[in-house]
Motif scaffolding. Structure first.
Motif, short mmCIF file in Angstrom:
data_model
loop_
_atom_site.label_atom_id
_atom_site.label_comp_id
_atom_site.label_asym_id
_atom_site.label_seq_id
_atom_site.Cartn_x
_atom_site.Cartn_y
_atom_site.Cartn_z
N TRP A 1 25.93 -33.04 -24.92
CA TRP A 1 27.10 -32.45 -25.58
C TRP A 1 28.27 -32.38 -24.60
O TRP A 1 28.13 -31.90 -23.48
CB TRP A 1 26.73 -31.04 -26.05
CG TRP A 1 27.81 -30.37 -26.83
CD1 TRP A 1 28.68 -29.42 -26.39
CD2 TRP A 1 28.11 -30.59 -28.21
NE1 TRP A 1 29.51 -29.04 -27.41
CE2 TRP A 1 29.19 -29.75 -28.53
CE3 TRP A 1 27.59 -31.43 -29.19
CZ2 TRP A 1 29.74 -29.70 -29.80
CZ3 TRP A 1 28.14 -31.38 -30.46
CH2 TRP A 1 29.21 -30.53 -30.74
N LYS A 2 29.46 -32.86 -25.06
CA LYS A 2 30.58 -32.96 -24.11
C LYS A 2 31.75 -32.05 -24.43
O LYS A 2 32.72 -32.03 -23.68
CB LYS A 2 31.07 -34.42 -24.07
CG LYS A 2 30.05 -35.37 -23.48
CD LYS A 2 30.61 -36.77 -23.34
CE LYS A 2 29.57 -37.71 -22.75
NZ LYS A 2 28.39 -37.88 -23.60
N HIS A 3 31.69 -31.37 -25.55
CA HIS A 3 32.88 -30.60 -25.97
C HIS A 3 32.88 -29.21 -25.33
O HIS A 3 32.19 -28.31 -25.81
CB HIS A 3 32.92 -30.46 -27.50
CG HIS A 3 32.92 -31.78 -28.21
ND1 HIS A 3 34.08 -32.50 -28.44
CD2 HIS A 3 31.92 -32.51 -28.73
CE1 HIS A 3 33.78 -33.61 -29.09
NE2 HIS A 3 32.48 -33.65 -29.28
N ARG A 4 33.66 -29.06 -24.27
CA ARG A 4 33.77 -27.72 -23.67
C ARG A 4 34.43 -26.77 -24.67
O ARG A 4 34.01 -25.63 -24.84
CB ARG A 4 34.62 -27.78 -22.40
CG ARG A 4 35.00 -26.39 -21.87
CD ARG A 4 35.85 -26.50 -20.62
NE ARG A 4 35.06 -26.93 -19.48
CZ ARG A 4 34.33 -26.11 -18.71
NH1 ARG A 4 34.32 -24.82 -18.96
NH2 ARG A 4 33.63 -26.56 -17.71
N THR B 1 37.55 -35.03 -33.24
CA THR B 1 36.98 -35.58 -32.01
C THR B 1 35.46 -35.75 -32.10
O THR B 1 34.84 -36.20 -31.13
CB THR B 1 37.28 -34.64 -30.82
OG1 THR B 1 36.75 -33.35 -31.16
CG2 THR B 1 38.77 -34.51 -30.55
N PHE B 2 34.86 -35.40 -33.22
CA PHE B 2 33.39 -35.41 -33.32
C PHE B 2 32.86 -36.81 -33.67
O PHE B 2 33.36 -37.46 -34.59
CB PHE B 2 32.93 -34.42 -34.40
CG PHE B 2 32.66 -33.04 -33.89
CD1 PHE B 2 33.49 -32.43 -32.97
CD2 PHE B 2 31.55 -32.33 -34.33
CE1 PHE B 2 33.25 -31.15 -32.50
CE2 PHE B 2 31.28 -31.04 -33.86
CZ PHE B 2 32.13 -30.46 -32.95
N SER B 3 31.82 -37.20 -32.94
CA SER B 3 31.10 -38.45 -33.25
C SER B 3 29.96 -38.12 -34.23
O SER B 3 29.62 -36.93 -34.43
CB SER B 3 30.52 -39.03 -31.97
OG SER B 3 29.52 -38.16 -31.47
N LEU B 4 29.33 -39.15 -34.76
CA LEU B 4 28.17 -38.91 -35.65
C LEU B 4 27.06 -38.19 -34.91
O LEU B 4 26.37 -37.35 -35.48
CB LEU B 4 27.66 -40.25 -36.19
CG LEU B 4 28.11 -40.65 -37.59
CD1 LEU B 4 27.40 -41.92 -38.02
CD2 LEU B 4 27.88 -39.54 -38.61
N GLU B 5 26.89 -38.53 -33.63
CA GLU B 5 25.85 -37.87 -32.82
C GLU B 5 26.16 -36.37 -32.69
O GLU B 5 25.27 -35.53 -32.72
CB GLU B 5 25.76 -38.49 -31.42
CG GLU B 5 25.25 -39.92 -31.38
CD GLU B 5 26.25 -40.94 -31.93
OE1 GLU B 5 27.47 -40.71 -31.83
OE2 GLU B 5 25.80 -41.96 -32.50
N ASP B 6 27.46 -36.06 -32.55
CA ASP B 6 27.84 -34.63 -32.45
C ASP B 6 27.46 -33.89 -33.74
O ASP B 6 26.90 -32.79 -33.70
CB ASP B 6 29.36 -34.49 -32.24
CG ASP B 6 29.81 -35.02 -30.88
OD1 ASP B 6 29.00 -35.01 -29.94
OD2 ASP B 6 30.98 -35.44 -30.78
N TYR B 7 27.79 -34.50 -34.88
CA TYR B 7 27.43 -33.84 -36.16
C TYR B 7 25.91 -33.67 -36.24
O TYR B 7 25.41 -32.61 -36.65
CB TYR B 7 27.93 -34.67 -37.35
CG TYR B 7 29.43 -34.62 -37.56
CD1 TYR B 7 30.06 -33.46 -38.01
CD2 TYR B 7 30.23 -35.73 -37.29
CE1 TYR B 7 31.44 -33.42 -38.20
CE2 TYR B 7 31.60 -35.70 -37.47
CZ TYR B 7 32.20 -34.53 -37.92
OH TYR B 7 33.56 -34.49 -38.10
#
Ligand code: CP
Length: 346
Positions: free
Chosen positions: A4-7, A14-20
């Motif tokens: 996870w990269k979102h501080r 800014t969300f990728s499919l992996e983030d979702y």
């Protein structure tokens, strides 16, 4: 556990499919845990979560606070009316004051768009490590609501595996005051990312034509869309036509407090044209779920009888899902800020 990269979480653009998938997968695990009494998770022990809501809230603020407590964080809330805002202190200086008192994660809501991003800029200039989570800024963005709506829909379409893929090729009809809705904007990012097609339905005064191009205009600073192929966005003005395509309906609150002029003089007419009730649901090709972010104007966006029919009205599920989704966000953000208290789910 994840890269996870979102501080900070300001926006779903800014969300990728992996983030979702990470957020929904984690929320699904949190949802299955009985987190009452002594059975809290230790993940955020020693962390301070401050909730700075400069605008009213029932759901978002309370569920962030409950989520933080389920993860053993300390929670500090703030009441604008009894604060030093009344003496002229700015929102930014208020936030910096809570950071000086040790907030590790700051959840902020403000009626002006961009207050959360201005806060992030100030923190970066000061080299402060506090993470900022946008709890709703003006018309712009309400990321945790977009994620809990996504989770609720994914759980409806695939109860056993409520991940982004459950939305692929579904048609979600969003109805009403889209112009003033940060919830609609966050849902547009989330739903199209997951391959859902979105039909927007409302009068021109509340739904300008340019919304079909919404996801082609990312917020400043986003150079490349993290999603390769998004679902499509169309406008259909007729409720009958729009509902005939729906796999799910999301109806939105008329945000009178944000309307610069009185755009709606006849609320009975609005309900006849755009309200969800037993009559308008006959336009649907099948029985479909109905979402509303709340708070609801009863009898205007949605009728009382539909609101009490929990077999199709998912509002109560949306509220419940808000807690595991917000736990997932707090947990992931605390991992970026250096939290070592990982969770063993086994
Ligand atoms: N949906 C939502 O943001 O509700 P609150 O204003 O009650 O937080």
């Amino acid at each position: 556990m994840t890269d996870w990269k979102h501080r900070h979480i300001l926006d779903l653009a800014t969300f990728s499919l992996e983030d979702y998938a990470t957020v929904l997968g984690l929320a699904n695990r949190f949802k299955s845990l009985p987190l009452t009494g002594a059975r809290k998770l230790p993940a955020l022990q020693g962390k301070l979560v401050a909730t700075l809501f400069f605008e009213p809230s029932t759901r978002t603020r309370s569920s962030f606070e409950l989520a933080a407590r389920c993860l053993s964080a300390d929670v500090q809330s703030f009441s604008p009316k009894s604060s030093s805002l009344t003496k002229g202190e700015t929102a930014l200086d208020t936030a910096l004051t809570y950071i000086a008192m040790g907030a590790d994660i700051l959840v902020i809501r403000h009626s002006s768009a961009n207050v959360p991003s201005q806060l992030v800029n100030s923190l970066e200039a000061l080299n402060e490590q506090t993470a900022v989570l946008n709890g709703g800024d003006g018309l712009r963005s309400h990321p945790s609501q977009g994620l809990l709506d996504l989770f609720t829909l994914a759980s409806y379409f695939n109860q056993n595996n409520p991940l982004p893929g459950a939305l692929k090729d579904k048609t979600i009809v969003i109805i009403g005051d889209i112009l003033h809705s940060r919830v609609a904007r966050s849902n547009l990012w989330a739903l199209t990312a997951c391959g859902a097609n979105v039909v927007l339905c409302g009068p021109p005064s509340l739904l300008p034509e340019e919304f079909t191009e919404f996801v082609n205009s990312p917020p400043p600073g986003i150079l490349k869309d993290p999603i390769n192929k998004r679902g499509k966005i169309r406008i259909i003005r007729s409720l009958k036509e729009a509902l005939s395509e729906a796999d799910a309906i999301m109806t939105l609150r008329l945000q009178k407090e944000r309307m610069r002029e009185n755009l709606l003089t006849d609320l009975d007419r609005y309900h006849l044209d755009y309200g969800i009730n037993n009559e308008s649901l006959k336009y649907c090709k099948q029985r479909v779920p109905i979402l509303h972010p709340g708070p609801v104007n009863r009898g205007i966006e949605i009728s009382g009888s539909i609101l009490s029919d929990r077999s199709i009205c998912l509002i109560e599920k949306q509220v419940r899902n808000g807690i595991p989704i917000r736990m997932a966000l707090l947990y992931l953000m605390s991992a970026v800020t250096g939290n070592k208290n990982t969770i063993n789910f086994t």
